[in-house]
Scaffold this motif. Structure first.
Motif, mmCIF file in Angstrom:
data_model
loop_
_atom_site.group_PDB
_atom_site.id
_atom_site.type_symbol
_atom_site.label_atom_id
_atom_site.label_comp_id
_atom_site.label_asym_id
_atom_site.label_seq_id
_atom_site.Cartn_x
_atom_site.Cartn_y
_atom_site.Cartn_z
ATOM 1 N N TYR A 14 42.094 35.600 56.683
ATOM 2 C CA TYR A 14 43.118 35.791 55.663
ATOM 3 C C TYR A 14 44.272 36.692 56.116
ATOM 4 N N LEU A 15 44.227 37.191 57.336
ATOM 5 C CA LEU A 15 45.247 38.142 57.800
ATOM 6 C C LEU A 15 46.657 37.558 57.721
ATOM 7 N N ASP A 16 46.878 36.374 58.266
ATOM 8 C CA ASP A 16 48.219 35.787 58.263
ATOM 9 C C ASP A 16 48.716 35.543 56.842
ATOM 10 N N ALA A 17 47.851 35.068 55.964
ATOM 11 C CA ALA A 17 48.251 34.794 54.583
ATOM 12 C C ALA A 17 48.660 36.074 53.863
ATOM 13 N N VAL A 18 47.980 37.188 54.150
ATOM 14 C CA VAL A 18 48.357 38.466 53.542
ATOM 15 C C VAL A 18 49.667 38.961 54.152
ATOM 16 N N ARG A 19 49.768 38.904 55.465
ATOM 17 C CA ARG A 19 50.994 39.374 56.137
ATOM 18 C C ARG A 19 52.240 38.632 55.651
ATOM 19 N N THR A 20 52.124 37.322 55.403
ATOM 20 C CA THR A 20 53.286 36.530 55.000
ATOM 21 C C THR A 20 53.509 36.513 53.490
ATOM 22 N N GLY A 21 52.596 37.117 52.735
ATOM 23 C CA GLY A 21 52.743 37.158 51.289
ATOM 24 C C GLY A 21 52.240 35.919 50.565
ATOM 25 N N LYS B 125 49.086 35.240 50.224
ATOM 26 C CA LYS B 125 47.875 35.692 49.537
ATOM 27 C C LYS B 125 48.173 37.027 48.876
ATOM 28 N N THR B 126 48.191 37.029 47.540
ATOM 29 C CA THR B 126 48.490 38.252 46.791
ATOM 30 C C THR B 126 47.355 38.654 45.860
ATOM 31 N N THR C 4 37.210 38.057 34.801
ATOM 32 C CA THR C 4 37.023 36.694 34.301
ATOM 33 C C THR C 4 35.700 36.165 34.825
ATOM 34 N N THR C 5 35.487 34.873 34.709
ATOM 35 C CA THR C 5 34.315 34.242 35.302
ATOM 36 C C THR C 5 34.791 33.212 36.317
ATOM 37 N N VAL C 6 33.906 32.822 37.206
ATOM 38 C CA VAL C 6 34.246 31.822 38.222
ATOM 39 C C VAL C 6 34.762 30.549 37.555
ATOM 40 N N GLY C 7 34.100 30.123 36.487
ATOM 41 C CA GLY C 7 34.464 28.895 35.806
ATOM 42 C C GLY C 7 35.823 28.928 35.134
ATOM 43 N N ARG C 8 36.370 30.125 34.900
ATOM 44 C CA ARG C 8 37.671 30.244 34.249
ATOM 45 C C ARG C 8 38.826 30.397 35.248
ATOM 46 N N LEU C 9 38.528 30.397 36.537
ATOM 47 C CA LEU C 9 39.602 30.469 37.529
ATOM 48 C C LEU C 9 40.477 29.217 37.423
ATOM 49 N N SER C 10 41.774 29.367 37.695
ATOM 50 C CA SER C 10 42.725 28.268 37.541
ATOM 51 C C SER C 10 43.339 27.875 38.883
ATOM 52 N N GLU C 11 44.085 26.783 38.851
ATOM 53 C CA GLU C 11 44.841 26.365 40.040
ATOM 54 C C GLU C 11 45.798 27.486 40.466
ATOM 55 N N ASP D 113 45.731 33.216 45.615
ATOM 56 C CA ASP D 113 44.721 33.671 46.564
ATOM 57 C C ASP D 113 44.917 33.035 47.942
ATOM 58 N N GLY D 114 45.981 32.238 48.092
ATOM 59 C CA GLY D 114 46.312 31.673 49.397
ATOM 60 C C GLY D 114 45.682 30.326 49.704
ATOM 61 N N PHE D 115 45.130 29.657 48.682
ATOM 62 C CA PHE D 115 44.462 28.379 48.890
ATOM 63 C C PHE D 115 45.311 27.225 48.367
ATOM 64 N N ARG D 116 45.011 26.020 48.856
ATOM 65 C CA ARG D 116 45.748 24.819 48.424
ATOM 66 C C ARG D 116 45.467 24.481 46.970
ATOM 67 N N ASP D 117 44.194 24.645 46.573
ATOM 68 C CA ASP D 117 43.811 24.255 45.219
ATOM 69 C C ASP D 117 42.522 24.957 44.819
ATOM 70 N N LEU D 118 42.121 24.710 43.591
ATOM 71 C CA LEU D 118 40.934 25.359 43.031
ATOM 72 C C LEU D 118 39.660 24.962 43.776
ATOM 73 N N ALA D 119 39.574 23.712 44.212
ATOM 74 C CA ALA D 119 38.382 23.262 44.947
ATOM 75 C C ALA D 119 38.224 24.061 46.239
ATOM 76 N N GLU D 120 39.325 24.323 46.933
ATOM 77 C CA GLU D 120 39.244 25.113 48.165
ATOM 78 C C GLU D 120 38.819 26.542 47.868
ATOM 79 N N LEU D 121 39.362 27.138 46.804
ATOM 80 C CA LEU D 121 38.953 28.493 46.407
ATOM 81 C C LEU D 121 37.467 28.524 46.081
ATOM 82 N N HIS D 122 36.987 27.564 45.298
ATOM 83 C CA HIS D 122 35.553 27.532 44.959
ATOM 84 C C HIS D 122 34.694 27.400 46.219
#
Length: 105
Positions: free
Chosen positions: A12-19, A21-22, A58-65, A71-80
């Motif tokens: 996650y270093l590059d995603a944080v450095r470039t902003g 991933k917040t 929150t809960t895992v099930g309430r996370l959104s796109e 969080d630096g991901f393409r979509d909710l499926a990738e985050l999960h």
């Protein structure tokens, strides 16, 4: 004054450095608002100055796109998928904390 550390996988270093991933999702990992050292553990440890600006419970099930993109991901499926990688026993009903942070330059 000792600044607490907020640890990240080195992926996650590059995603944080470039902003890109917040936020970061934490499970059973207490975090407080205020200054932190954003620590990436790889072959060589990298630490960036940062600040936790807000915590959202929150809960895992309430996370959104939108949560996934922040969080630096393409979509909710990738985050999960990454949550299951980091926390193999995590369930949709588990309480988590969305940690909002930024780098301090």
């Amino acid at each position: 004054m000792n600044v607490p550390s907020l640890y990240f996988h080195p992926d996650y270093l590059d995603a944080v450095r470039t902003g890109r991933k917040t936020t970061t999702v934490r499970f059973r990992d207490p975090v407080e608002v205020g200054p932190v050292s954003l620590v990436f553990e790889a072959d060589e440890e990298v630490a960036l100055p940062g600040v936790v600006t807000r915590l959202t419970e929150t809960t895992v099930g309430r996370l959104s796109e939108a949560d996934a993109v922040a969080d630096g991901f393409r979509d909710l499926a990738e985050l999960h998928g990454r949550l299951r990688y980091h926390y193999p026993d995590i369930e949709p009903t588990d309480h988590i904390t969305v940690v909002h942070f930024r780098q301090v330059t």
